[in-house]
Scaffold this motif. Structure first.
Motif, PDB file in Angstrom:
ATOM      1  N   HIS A 267       0.820  -1.204   0.000  1.00 48.87           N
ATOM      2  CA  HIS A 267       0.000   0.000   0.000  1.00 48.87           C
ATOM      3  C   HIS A 267       0.854   1.254   0.000  1.00 48.87           C
ATOM      4  O   HIS A 267       0.424   2.299   0.460  1.00 48.87           O
ATOM      5  CB  HIS A 267      -0.937  -0.009   1.205  1.00 48.87           C
ATOM      6  N   SER A 268       2.063   1.158  -0.539  1.00 51.76           N
ATOM      7  CA  SER A 268       2.939   2.323  -0.583  1.00 51.76           C
ATOM      8  C   SER A 268       2.429   3.335  -1.591  1.00 51.76           C
ATOM      9  O   SER A 268       1.943   2.986  -2.658  1.00 51.76           O
ATOM     10  CB  SER A 268       4.362   1.906  -0.944  1.00 51.76           C
ATOM     11  N   ASP A 269       2.560   4.592  -1.227  1.00 50.00           N
ATOM     12  CA  ASP A 269       2.142   5.669  -2.117  1.00 50.00           C
ATOM     13  C   ASP A 269       3.301   6.220  -2.931  1.00 50.00           C
ATOM     14  O   ASP A 269       3.130   7.171  -3.697  1.00 50.00           O
ATOM     15  CB  ASP A 269       1.532   6.811  -1.306  1.00 50.00           C
ATOM     16  N   LEU A 270       4.491   5.675  -2.757  1.00 47.91           N
ATOM     17  CA  LEU A 270       5.657   6.236  -3.429  1.00 47.91           C
ATOM     18  C   LEU A 270       5.532   6.137  -4.960  1.00 47.91           C
ATOM     19  O   LEU A 270       5.294   5.066  -5.500  1.00 47.91           O
ATOM     20  CB  LEU A 270       6.927   5.505  -2.994  1.00 47.91           C
ATOM     21  N   PRO A 271       5.716   7.249  -5.653  1.00 45.03           N
ATOM     22  CA  PRO A 271       5.768   7.190  -7.116  1.00 45.03           C
ATOM     23  C   PRO A 271       7.028   6.463  -7.565  1.00 45.03           C
ATOM     24  O   PRO A 271       8.009   6.354  -6.818  1.00 45.03           O
ATOM     25  CB  PRO A 271       5.827   8.669  -7.520  1.00 45.03           C
ATOM     26  N   ILE A 272       6.998   5.947  -8.799  1.00 41.90           N
ATOM     27  CA  ILE A 272       8.110   5.165  -9.340  1.00 41.90           C
ATOM     28  C   ILE A 272       8.483   5.727 -10.713  1.00 41.90           C
ATOM     29  O   ILE A 272       7.596   5.994 -11.526  1.00 41.90           O
ATOM     30  CB  ILE A 272       7.705   3.690  -9.496  1.00 41.90           C
ATOM     31  N   MET A 273       9.780   5.877 -10.955  1.00 43.94           N
ATOM     32  CA  MET A 273      10.231   6.318 -12.280  1.00 43.94           C
ATOM     33  C   MET A 273      11.148   5.255 -12.871  1.00 43.94           C
ATOM     34  O   MET A 273      11.955   4.644 -12.152  1.00 43.94           O
ATOM     35  CB  MET A 273      10.977   7.649 -12.221  1.00 43.94           C
ATOM     36  N   THR A 274      11.011   5.014 -14.165  1.00 45.17           N
ATOM     37  CA  THR A 274      11.848   4.010 -14.825  1.00 45.17           C
ATOM     38  C   THR A 274      12.704   4.645 -15.908  1.00 45.17           C
ATOM     39  O   THR A 274      12.295   5.604 -16.577  1.00 45.17           O
ATOM     40  CB  THR A 274      10.988   2.908 -15.469  1.00 45.17           C
ATOM     41  N   PHE A 275      13.897   4.094 -16.063  1.00 47.40           N
ATOM     42  CA  PHE A 275      14.820   4.479 -17.128  1.00 47.40           C
ATOM     43  C   PHE A 275      15.180   3.192 -17.893  1.00 47.40           C
ATOM     44  O   PHE A 275      15.646   2.228 -17.299  1.00 47.40           O
ATOM     45  CB  PHE A 275      16.085   5.120 -16.567  1.00 47.40           C
ATOM     46  N   LYS A 276      14.999   3.215 -19.185  1.00 46.90           N
ATOM     47  CA  LYS A 276      15.182   2.022 -20.006  1.00 46.90           C
ATOM     48  C   LYS A 276      16.638   1.836 -20.422  1.00 46.90           C
ATOM     49  O   LYS A 276      17.359   2.801 -20.657  1.00 46.90           O
ATOM     50  CB  LYS A 276      14.300   2.128 -21.249  1.00 46.90           C
ATOM     51  N   VAL A 277      17.039   0.570 -20.516  1.00 49.05           N
ATOM     52  CA  VAL A 277      18.366   0.219 -21.024  1.00 49.05           C
ATOM     53  C   VAL A 277      18.478   0.687 -22.460  1.00 49.05           C
ATOM     54  O   VAL A 277      17.564   0.443 -23.268  1.00 49.05           O
ATOM     55  CB  VAL A 277      18.603  -1.300 -20.945  1.00 49.05           C
TER      56      VAL A 277
END
Length: 277
Positions: A267-277
């Motif tokens: 139930h974490s509210d932390l946003p997530i960002m991804t960087f692609k290989v």
């Protein structure tokens, strides 16, 4: 940062993403590009030309009306907003829109409710992450005071992730964020302190970044599951954002264990960002 792309479906989660994008845009003097994918069915597109044209105009007018209502938000005042309606049905086509508008970041809302695996694996979000050449920020819940002052970059120091690491480091360096790298040590792939430090050193050396601070402050955190470790550590250090490298051809499924623990990640509210290989 000049332009931010927000794909929307007029849902509540789209609105979460829009509000976060507006916060970023206001702080960094960026503009917004709001995309709606109509995805007209093949049945519509194979009708005779006059009927096809009529229905296309109808759907376009409907989208424009919904845009007008959806974008009537106080937090968008004095922010330049462009809108675009595309007849795409495949989420990988968002990459084409991002390039056409020369955007620096994609912000998306996610319906995932239980941890990282459910946010990404098999979802429309994963389809965007797989193909996007620019960073993708995933927002799960309404975030009224979004900020990117302290970010946690979770990495196992696989050499495949050197480029996304460099891109992430440069991205957050430009906006003045504190960049914390963490290695999650799990029983399944347990390493000694010396082994973890050696991998980290080789990785940082190969990256060629012009500072030793990132290596010196790298954290080594033990937990039973990778996913639990990422969120437990991020919450302990009060991070604003979790950053993850991802391999486009395999998506994110390989990054997470099959058995997702309960714990705080669910139930974490932390946003997530991804960087692609």
């Amino acid at each position: 940062m000049k332009k931010i792309l927000i794909p929307i479906d007029f849902s509540e989660h789209s609105e979460y993403a829009l509000q976060v994008a507006a916060t970023i845009a206001r702080k960094h003097k960026a503009s917004l590009v709001v995309l709606h994918m109509m995805g007209l069915s093949e049945a519509v597109l194979t009708k005779d030309e006059s009927q096809e044209m009529f229905e296309a105009i109808y759907y376009m007018k409907l989208a424009e009306k919904r845009f007008s209502e959806f974008l009537d938000k106080d937090y968008l005042k004095n922010i330049h907003v462009e809108t675009t309606v595309q007849n795409y049905k495949e989420f990988h086509e968002i990459q084409r829109v991002a390039k056409d508008f020369d955007t620096d970041l994609i912000v998306m809302g996610s319906h995932g409710a239980t941890g990282l695996k459910e946010v990404f694996v098999g979802s429309n979000t994963e389809k965007v992450v797989r193909t996007s050449e620019i960073p993708v920020l995933v927002v799960k819940n309404r975030t009224n005071n979004f900020k990117m002052e302290k970010v946690v970059f979770a990495c196992d120091f696989n050499m495949d992730f050197v480029e996304p690491f460099k891109n992430a480091w440069n991205f957050f360096k430009k906006i003045g964020a504190e960049f914390q790298v963490v290695f999650i040590n799990t029983p399944e792939k347990f390493l000694s302190n010396q082994q973890m430090q050696e991998r980290a050193f080789a990785f940082m050396l190969h990256s060629g970044i012009d500072t030793t601070d990132v290596y010196d402050t790298t954290a080594y955190y033990c937990d039973y599951r990778l996913e639990n470790g990422i969120y437990n550590f991020s919450n302990e250090v009060e991070a604003d954002l979790v950053v993850i490298p991802t391999h486009g051809r395999r998506g994110l499924a390989h990054y997470f264990s099959e058995n997702v623990g309960e714990a705080i990640v669910n139930h974490s509210d932390l946003p997530i960002m991804t960087f692609k290989v």
